[in-house]
Design a protein around this motif. Structure first.
Motif, short mmCIF file in Angstrom:
data_model
loop_
_atom_site.label_atom_id
_atom_site.label_comp_id
_atom_site.label_asym_id
_atom_site.label_seq_id
_atom_site.Cartn_x
_atom_site.Cartn_y
_atom_site.Cartn_z
N LEU A 100 0.81 -1.22 0.00
CA LEU A 100 0.00 0.00 0.00
C LEU A 100 0.85 1.27 0.00
O LEU A 100 0.59 2.20 -0.77
CB LEU A 100 -0.94 -0.01 1.21
N ALA A 101 1.84 1.34 0.85
CA ALA A 101 2.68 2.54 0.90
C ALA A 101 3.38 2.78 -0.44
O ALA A 101 3.46 3.91 -0.92
CB ALA A 101 3.70 2.43 2.03
N LYS A 102 3.86 1.70 -1.04
CA LYS A 102 4.58 1.80 -2.31
C LYS A 102 3.67 2.28 -3.44
O LYS A 102 4.06 3.07 -4.29
CB LYS A 102 5.19 0.45 -2.66
N LYS A 103 2.43 1.80 -3.45
CA LYS A 103 1.49 2.11 -4.52
C LYS A 103 0.61 3.32 -4.22
O LYS A 103 -0.20 3.71 -5.08
CB LYS A 103 0.60 0.90 -4.80
N LEU A 104 0.74 3.91 -3.05
CA LEU A 104 -0.15 4.99 -2.65
C LEU A 104 -0.16 6.17 -3.62
O LEU A 104 -1.23 6.68 -3.96
CB LEU A 104 0.19 5.45 -1.23
N PRO A 105 0.99 6.65 -4.10
CA PRO A 105 0.95 7.77 -5.05
C PRO A 105 0.12 7.46 -6.30
O PRO A 105 -0.63 8.31 -6.78
CB PRO A 105 2.43 7.99 -5.40
N LEU A 106 0.24 6.23 -6.81
CA LEU A 106 -0.54 5.82 -7.97
C LEU A 106 -2.03 5.86 -7.65
O LEU A 106 -2.84 6.37 -8.44
CB LEU A 106 -0.13 4.41 -8.38
N LEU A 107 -2.41 5.35 -6.48
CA LEU A 107 -3.82 5.30 -6.10
C LEU A 107 -4.39 6.70 -5.91
O LEU A 107 -5.52 6.99 -6.33
CB LEU A 107 -3.99 4.48 -4.81
N LEU A 140 0.69 -1.79 8.57
CA LEU A 140 0.22 -0.72 9.45
C LEU A 140 0.75 0.64 9.01
O LEU A 140 0.02 1.64 9.04
CB LEU A 140 0.64 -1.01 10.90
N ASP A 141 2.01 0.67 8.57
CA ASP A 141 2.57 1.92 8.06
C ASP A 141 1.84 2.37 6.80
O ASP A 141 1.56 3.56 6.62
CB ASP A 141 4.06 1.73 7.77
N GLY A 142 1.51 1.42 5.92
CA GLY A 142 0.77 1.76 4.71
C GLY A 142 -0.60 2.34 5.01
O GLY A 142 -1.05 3.30 4.37
N MET A 143 -1.27 1.79 6.01
CA MET A 143 -2.58 2.30 6.40
C MET A 143 -2.47 3.72 6.96
O MET A 143 -3.29 4.59 6.64
CB MET A 143 -3.21 1.36 7.44
N ASP A 144 -1.46 3.96 7.78
CA ASP A 144 -1.27 5.31 8.33
C ASP A 144 -0.99 6.32 7.22
O ASP A 144 -1.51 7.44 7.24
CB ASP A 144 -0.11 5.31 9.34
N GLN A 145 -0.16 5.92 6.25
CA GLN A 145 0.14 6.83 5.14
C GLN A 145 -1.11 7.10 4.29
O GLN A 145 -1.34 8.23 3.84
CB GLN A 145 1.25 6.24 4.27
N LYS A 152 -10.31 7.08 3.00
CA LYS A 152 -11.22 6.48 3.97
C LYS A 152 -10.89 5.00 4.02
O LYS A 152 -10.84 4.32 2.99
CB LYS A 152 -12.67 6.69 3.54
N ILE A 153 -10.67 4.48 5.24
CA ILE A 153 -10.17 3.11 5.38
C ILE A 153 -11.15 2.26 6.18
O ILE A 153 -11.62 2.65 7.25
CB ILE A 153 -8.80 3.10 6.08
N LYS A 154 -11.46 1.10 5.62
CA LYS A 154 -12.14 0.05 6.36
C LYS A 154 -11.17 -1.13 6.49
O LYS A 154 -10.37 -1.38 5.58
CB LYS A 154 -13.41 -0.40 5.64
N VAL A 155 -11.25 -1.80 7.62
CA VAL A 155 -10.39 -2.96 7.87
C VAL A 155 -11.28 -4.19 7.93
O VAL A 155 -12.29 -4.20 8.64
CB VAL A 155 -9.60 -2.79 9.18
#
Length: 322
Positions: A100-107, A140-145, A152-155
């Motif tokens: 998630l953290a790695k792909k976050l800019p793309l998303l 967890l780091d990816g979710m925080d970022q 908006k995050i659901k787990v």
């Protein structure tokens, strides 16, 4: 509009971008063998064309991108760019969060604003045991970022007796503190669990058991949810919300609006049916030829839905996404 006698129609499309996954979770892959992409997976262009045709043929309004694990797919960027221009009410993505953290800019650049992260424990050792891959701290780091970026995050958690039941409250507290909505997912009688009732019952945790456990610490009350929602939602006053996708305890088949498209071009109208309908060959046809044929298949797919409740199915969730 294609509607059945219960008034159901397809509004929500879940598309499996790839069958490949970087985990091998115990309840999904009992043999522990990590999944790879199928040889006959559709291209990003064909998948996007499929979404466009289904919007027109079925009235699809909402899209969820799944896998496997969609973030491992090289098709992700081009597919998201294409569907982002289709005017859908909502586009979301389900991920295990490892990338998630790695792909976050793309998303973020693609305009995605909502994600679901599958996470079954906050215990690093139990995480490795259940997921058989990945690293908890990275998730967890990816979710925080993602939260810091405005997502908006659901787990999503699958409570399993003997594996992670002790993590129900720690994970709920974690999500409430961060403004994430935790959704507990009752184990489903799918794949190997459809054939082995004893294995299912040994692991199954019901809605009632979850609420009893949560009720020992928090007061809660049922709150509103969309009419075709899979989750029963609850509010903890002053703290936040959680939900339970209670397939066994509170069946939601009567209002189901979901349609699934696999990475290899098969439509699935119901998880409890082994029926599937191939549309891959239609996606290379021009619109005027594809749409009538697609609508005929959609009538069949809608007819596959259960009348009242999920009754188990040989279909394996890992093949068609969440």
């Amino acid at each position: 509009m294609i509607v059945d006698r219960q008034g159901r129609r397809f509004r929500n499309l879940r598309i499996s971008l790839t069958s490949a996954c970087n985990y091998a979770c115990t309840y999904c892959v009992p043999n522990g063998k990590r999944l790879v992409a199928a040889q006959d997976e559709l291209s990003a262009e064909a998948m996007a064309r499929g979404v466009a045709y289904l919007i027109e043929a079925a009235g699809i309004e909402r899209l969820r991108i799944t896998g496997g694990e969609p973030l491992v797919s090289p098709k992700l960027e081009s597919f998201m760019t294409a569907v982002g221009k289709m005017g859908l009410e909502d586009i979301s993505l389900t991920t295990n969060g490892q990338l998630l953290a790695k792909k976050l800019p793309l998303l973020v650049d693609a305009g995605l604003r909502r994600i679901n992260v599958s996470l079954d424990t906050l215990d690093a050792s139990a995480f490795r045991s259940i997921a058989r891959g990945g690293d908890l701290a990275t998730v967890l780091d990816g979710m925080d970022q993602a939260a810091a970026a405005g997502m908006k995050i659901k787990v999503n958690m699958v409570p399993l007796r003997g594996q992670n039941l002790d993590q129900v409250m720690p994970l709920l507290d974690y999500c409430l503190e961060r403004g994430f909505e935790l959704r507990f997912i009752e184990l489903m009688r799918m794949g190997h669990l459809a054939k082995d009732n004893n294995a299912f019952l040994q692991q199954f945790v019901s809605l009632q058991q979850l609420l009893a456990l949560i009720g020992e610490r928090y007061e809660y009350a049922q709150t509103d949810a969309p009419v075709d929602a899979t989750a029963v939602r609850y509010a903890i006053p002053g703290l936040g919300n959680f939900g339970v996708i209670a397939n066994e305890s509170v069946p939601f088949c009567r209002t189901c609006s979901r349609l699934r498209l696999s990475s290899t071009g098969w439509l699935h109208g119901c998880l409890s049916s082994s029926n599937r309908h191939y549309v891959g060959d239609l996606l290379d046809k021009p619109r005027h030829q594809a749409l009538p044929a697609l609508q005929r298949l959609l009538v069949k797919a809608l007819g596959d839905k259960q009348e009242v409740a999920f009754s188990g199915g040989a279909t394996v969730m890992k093949i068609i996404g969440g």
